[in-house]
Design an enzyme around this catalytic site. Structure first.
Site, PDB file in Angstrom:
ATOM      1  N   GLY A  36       0.343   0.336   6.919  1.00  0.00           N
ATOM      2  CA  GLY A  36       0.562   1.632   6.243  1.00  0.00           C
ATOM      3  C   GLY A  36       2.050   1.855   6.026  1.00  0.00           C
ATOM      4  N   HIS A  37       2.834   1.629   7.077  1.00  0.00           N
ATOM      5  CA  HIS A  37       4.292   1.750   6.941  1.00  0.00           C
ATOM      6  C   HIS A  37       4.826   0.694   5.969  1.00  0.00           C
ATOM      7  CE1 HIS A  37       3.629   3.189  11.255  1.00  0.00           C
ATOM      8  NE2 HIS A  37       4.194   4.242  10.698  1.00  0.00           N
TER       9      HIS A  37
END
Ligand code: AMP
Length: 282
Positions: free
Chosen positions: A36-37
């Site tokens: 996600g990051h």
């Protein structure tokens, strides 16, 4: 790639970048980095001369009895990921240089901060808005990258940026999920194997909602009721909230229209997970 923990030193770098007319993309995180990051960092890398990632487990956004102490910390691995992704600067402040003795200023975005997650996490968004405001003043980015996974956070930060005239563009990137649909989150690390399979119920409930909308259902209360039924079948899952709201003021809506946000928070054991979808087309 440079690691910097002193805000003063970081400001000198960002001032230099400004003078050289290099644009800066910024991804604030609490570490324990995952895909996600990475998607935020990759987008920032595509669109900017300089990419800055901050890693700071911000004590101001954790309430009493919350998981500040046990929040996963993997700085070595995180900086390795950042290097691979072509990050230029990792900003790793500590709580003493972010909130030195006598620190007294906080940013409160009202009434948004008290709604949805704000009900069960009073003070959380005040901590988030404060740290992001500080980070924006230190990093001076052209673009700030946030994840849709934390929809309320993105709405509150966008509001703050607008209200306080921060000269930054906010870009919200789609939620990255595991293959079965579970939204990636650093807190997934807390889940046992059994809890991990129960956790999928957040995504299943959102899919059910999307399915009902696709089949013509527009009544928010009916959708919430079916989502509730589905989640409550799991003894290990406890609903914190299910909300169907518009995205400006987070006001509840009765009827679904394009742009409506469906968000929920569910506790699986002691782990509180959140997820959401936006109804795009009707
Ligand atoms: P955190 O480290 O959890 O504070 O998150 C840092 C940033 O990454 C925030 O803007 C989050 O919304 C974003 N983020 C976290 N998980 C995801 C995900 N699964 N998909 C997209 N963005 C995410």
């Amino acid at each position: 790639m440079k690691l910097i923990s002193d805000p003063g030193k970081f400001i000198a770098i960002t001032e230099k970048a400004g003078k050289l007319k290099k644009n800066i993309g910024f991804v604030p995180t609490m570490g324990a980095l995952h895909a996600g990051h990475f998607s935020l960092i990759k987008q920032a890398r595509k669109e900017n001369d300089i990419v800055v990632v901050s890693i700071f487990v911000n004590p101001a956004q954790f309430g009493q009895g919350e998981d500040f102490k046990k929040y996963p910390r993997s700085f070595k691995q995180d900086t390795g990921f950042c290097r691979k992704l072509g990050v230029d600067f990792v900003f790793l402040p500590d709580k003493d240089n972010m909130y030195p003795q006598g620190y007294s200023t906080f940013v409160s975005v009202e009434p948004l901060s008290g709604l949805l997650c704000g009900h069960s996490r009073p003070g959380h968004f005040r901590g988030v808005a404060t740290v992001v405001a500080k980070l924006l003043n230190i990093v001076l980015p052209d673009t700030l990258y946030l994840g849709q996974k934390d929809a309320q956070q993105a709405i509150i930060i966008s509001r703050m940026v607008k209200d306080l005239n921060f000269p930054v563009k906010v870009k919200v990137m789609p939620t990255v999920r595991q293959e079965d649909g579970l939204a990636l989150s650093s807190r997934n690390a807390y889940l046992s194997k059994d809890q991990r399979s129960v956790a999928l119920v957040l995504y299943k409930a959102l899919r059910l909602a999307q399915c009902m909308v696709n089949n013509g259902q527009r009544n928010a209360a009916r959708i919430i009721s079916r989502m509730k039924q589905l989640i409550e079948k799991n003894k290990l899952a406890r609903i914190d909230y299910i909300a169907i709201v518009e995205q400006e003021q987070l006001k509840e809506v009765k009827k679904i229209i394009p742009g409506t946000l469906i968000a929920l928070a569910v506790k699986i054991g002691r782990t509180r997970l959140i997820d959401n979808i936006i109804i795009e087309h009707i």
